[in-house]
Design an enzyme around this catalytic site. Sequence first.
Site, PDB file in Angstrom:
ATOM      1  N   ARG A  57       0.803  -1.221   0.000  1.00  0.00           N
ATOM      2  CA  ARG A  57       0.000   0.000   0.000  1.00  0.00           C
ATOM      3  C   ARG A  57       0.843   1.281   0.000  1.00  0.00           C
ATOM      4  NH1 ARG A  57      -3.155  -3.842   1.722  1.00  0.00           N
ATOM      5  NH2 ARG A  57      -1.199  -4.622   2.531  1.00  0.00           N
ATOM      6  N   THR A  58       1.818   1.340   0.875  1.00  0.00           N
ATOM      7  CA  THR A  58       2.570   2.598   0.995  1.00  0.00           C
ATOM      8  C   THR A  58       3.342   2.855  -0.286  1.00  0.00           C
ATOM      9  OG1 THR A  58       2.766   2.055   3.327  1.00  0.00           O
ATOM     10  CG2 THR A  58       4.069   3.905   2.537  1.00  0.00           C
TER      11      THR A  58
ATOM     12  N   LYS B 265      27.914  -4.077  -3.315  1.00  0.00           N
ATOM     13  CA  LYS B 265      29.359  -3.948  -3.572  1.00  0.00           C
ATOM     14  C   LYS B 265      30.056  -3.277  -2.397  1.00  0.00           C
ATOM     15  CE  LYS B 265      28.136  -2.921  -8.332  1.00  0.00           C
ATOM     16  NZ  LYS B 265      28.017  -1.749  -9.210  1.00  0.00           N
TER      17      LYS B 265
ATOM     18  N   ARG C  47      11.329   3.431   2.979  1.00  0.00           N
ATOM     19  CA  ARG C  47      10.877   2.472   3.998  1.00  0.00           C
ATOM     20  C   ARG C  47      12.054   1.560   4.320  1.00  0.00           C
ATOM     21  NH1 ARG C  47       5.633  -1.228   4.523  1.00  0.00           N
ATOM     22  NH2 ARG C  47       4.852   0.840   4.995  1.00  0.00           N
TER      23      ARG C  47
ATOM     24  N   HIS D 148       5.559   5.501  11.459  1.00  0.00           N
ATOM     25  CA  HIS D 148       5.003   5.468  10.102  1.00  0.00           C
ATOM     26  C   HIS D 148       4.152   6.742   9.957  1.00  0.00           C
ATOM     27  CE1 HIS D 148       3.698   3.988   6.344  1.00  0.00           C
ATOM     28  NE2 HIS D 148       3.213   2.812   6.675  1.00  0.00           N
TER      29      HIS D 148
HETATM   30  N1   CP Z   1      -0.263   0.027   5.849  1.00  0.00           N
HETATM   31  C1   CP Z   1       0.927  -0.260   5.295  1.00  0.00           C
HETATM   32  O1   CP Z   1       1.974   0.326   5.637  1.00  0.00           O
HETATM   33  O2   CP Z   1       0.865  -1.221   4.330  1.00  0.00           O
HETATM   34  P1   CP Z   1       2.092  -1.742   3.452  1.00  0.00           P
HETATM   35  O3   CP Z   1       3.046  -2.425   4.401  1.00  0.00           O
HETATM   36  O4   CP Z   1       1.466  -2.687   2.449  1.00  0.00           O
HETATM   37  O5   CP Z   1       2.730  -0.559   2.813  1.00  0.00           O
END
Ligand code: CP
Length: 331
Positions: free
Chosen positions: A65-66, A94, A115, A148
Amino acid sequence: MSDDDRPSIFHVLDPRQFCRADLDELCTLTTRVRGLAKTKEGARMLQTMLPHKRAMLYFTQPSTRTFLSFNNACHVLGIRTSEIRDPSTSSEVKGESFEDSIRTFSSYVDVIIMRTWSEGMAKTSAELMDRIRRRIPIVNAGSGKDQHPTQALLDIYTLERSFENRGGIDGKTIGLMGDLKRGRTVRSLAYLMQLYHDVRLVFIAPEAFQIDGDVTAHLNANGIAHQLTDSLHAVLPELDGIYITRLQTEYDEASESGEFDHARFRFGEEELAMLKPEGTIMHPLPRGSELDPAVDTDPRAVYWRQERNGMWMRAALLMKIFGVESEVDFG
Ligand code: CP
């Protein structure tokens, strides 16, 4: 470059950087972007916002999703994207350091969205950009078990929409259930909830997965009413909303995820009957066994809308980051 030249939102690292006015403005902008994107003329206008910008999506921890919502948010605004999702395909294999990798990305793009498995990497990257005087904003799209922040923004937007005919989030009691110890979405959302008046948070989890003391200390310091419990059924009837999360089994060191009675932390048809008729059910997704798919058709379940809201909120956020929000008519 001085900080004074920057838009009011630049690096996005931690939910505690936002004030209530930021959230109210982002929610209004999100609704406007969502509305504009529905028509051909509106979508074309959005496409002209940032066609001169490029984004790097550095997602070395899995995401559906993110990643997709940021990618599509960029495309909604005309931003071109490039990505690394597997560090084994980058020169990190490397031996290139993380800092050199980020510095390299900054040679090609105008924003880095990341992420990571570990906390602190977005902050380290932002400090690097500031140190080498590169005007490249860093966006934390999930940092290990820690934070998050953009999920919390879309969660706030979804809650505000759910309560729009009942005075918004102010005055509401929200239950947060699941793996609260290792779940970054609840940690970030709890920090943003302190910006609303008279809210009460109820953290529902087995003792081993309860919310950490840093969050409750912050809530205490800011006078936010909260309660910790391991009994969903005892508190469910008093909740205006419940935010359910999965077990973060990817962080298991042994078999700790299996060592409690999962049935006590599941939401299904029995729990639907106990929730207020106007209550709202959220989940950041993906889900595990804690949320029965039978709940999906209940009008109080808003988690599919919640994930769609992610794209609109992230587009609004990118507009703020690049300082182009005034180019849309808020009328
Ligand atoms: N809600 C969320 O962070 O979903 P993903 O891990 O799929 O990005």
